[in-house]
Enzyme design. Structure first.
Site, mmCIF file in Angstrom:
data_model
loop_
_atom_site.group_PDB
_atom_site.id
_atom_site.type_symbol
_atom_site.label_atom_id
_atom_site.label_comp_id
_atom_site.label_asym_id
_atom_site.label_seq_id
_atom_site.Cartn_x
_atom_site.Cartn_y
_atom_site.Cartn_z
ATOM 1 N N TYR A 158 0.857 -1.183 0.000
ATOM 2 C CA TYR A 158 0.000 0.000 0.000
ATOM 3 C C TYR A 158 0.894 1.235 0.000
ATOM 4 O O TYR A 158 1.594 1.517 0.967
ATOM 5 C CB TYR A 158 -0.912 -0.028 1.228
ATOM 6 N N LYS A 186 -1.626 -1.450 -3.979
ATOM 7 C CA LYS A 186 -2.682 -0.454 -3.897
ATOM 8 C C LYS A 186 -1.996 0.896 -4.036
ATOM 9 O O LYS A 186 -1.276 1.344 -3.147
ATOM 10 C CB LYS A 186 -3.446 -0.536 -2.568
#
Length: 316
Positions: A158, A186
């Site tokens: 992330y 992400k």
């Protein structure tokens, strides 16, 4: 020599008599994954029954994966036992991939969370780049390498420099891609041009981490989105991805425009967790918008602001 279809990311279904074209790669964790809120009772304890209800509704709306214990799920103020219990509860409620956030700026604590949440049944773990301490690129790599050594499930990196205060460099991405369990990203960096090169050079699966950039990210090879707006717009977001996948860019653009008021209402003030709870409250799915400090629940005015955005997007 590289096949032309491979170069343009076009896939032809040879089993389909109509030879339908697919522009998107397969999405291993789903196309549309709400970064799900963590419902809480008036005493600030987690309402696991409400969490199951929310998860079931999001899947009914069109979500084909769920992310729990992320920032929108108030992960900074929930404890490891609660995170584990939330994974268990949501896994019992839905039959789609459940990904658990398991990151912190303490590598040892991150490792413990990863171990516990994967034991609870998480299908993958979402590990944020260490925040606040602003480690070097070598420190970032070693953080993920330590997690990789203990994880059995796929790991999603992330990257959200607006919250972490540090960007993951291109060269670091290339090193991370060599770790056994790092499979996806992400990307909430807002850096579309950088994402093109990172995806091509690493071969990792890319997910948009920004609702407003979903369509642009699909255009450069992302397969889906981990989304705040999906608390109200999972269906249209999935329709947008399907339209793009089949080459109907005009329809995808129209859907992006339709959803835009909801995205603006839920993301514009930077208070996504509270606004996501406001959206669920406006939809009648939760009856409490309580949040743990330092966050506070949305005001009646903020709830109405979100409701207006949902109505403008034809979602309420």
């Amino acid at each position: 020599m590289t096949d032309a279809n491979e170069m343009t990311n076009v896939h032809v279904d040879e089993n389909d008599s109509t030879a339908s074209i697919h522009l998107l790669d397969e999405a291993p964790f789903g196309r549309v994954l709400p970064a799900m809120v963590t419902p809480m009772k008036s005493d600030f304890s987690i309402d696991y029954e409400a969490a199951q209800r929310v998860a079931r509704q999001l899947v009914a709306d069109g979500a084909d994966g769920i992310v729990v214990n992320g920032t929108t799920g108030e992960s900074p103020v929930t404890h490891i036992e609660e995170k584990v219990a939330l994974v268990t509860a949501v896994k019992e409620a839905v039959d789609v991939p459940v990904i658990s956030g398991a990151g912190s700026n303490d590598t040892a604590h991150t490792v413990r969370m990863v171990e516990k949440t994967q034991e609870a049944g998480a299908d993958a773990v979402l590990v944020v780049c260490p925040y606040y301490s602003r480690p070097s690129q070598e420190g970032i790599f070693q953080h993920y390498a330590s997690v990789n050594a203990c994880v059995d499930k796929p790991m999603i990196v992330y990257d959200v420099p607006g919250r972490t205060g540090v960007r993951i460099a291109h060269e670091t991405y290339c090193r991370l891609a060599e770790l056994d369990h790092v499979t996806a990203v992400k990307d909430a960096s807002g850096d579309i041009s950088g994402a093109i090169r990172k995806r091509l050079d690493t071969g990792l699966t890319w997910y948009s981490g920004d609702d407003s950039l979903f369509l642009p990210f699909l255009s450069i090879g992302a397969v889906g989105i981990i989304s705040v707006a999906a608390h109200a717009a999972a269906g249209p977001l999935h329709d947008l991805a399907d339209a793009f996948d089949h080459g109907d860019v005009v329809k995808a653009q129209q859907l992006a425009g339709q959803i835009a008021p909801a995205i603006e209402a839920m993301n514009g003030a930077g208070f996504q967790a509270g606004m996501a709870k406001a959206a669920l409250y406006a939809r009648g799915i939760i009856d409490s918008t309580v949040m743990r400090l330092p966050n506070v629940g949305p005001t009646p005015e903020q709830i109405e602001q979100v409701a207006q955005g949902l109505r403008a997007a034809k979602l309420l």
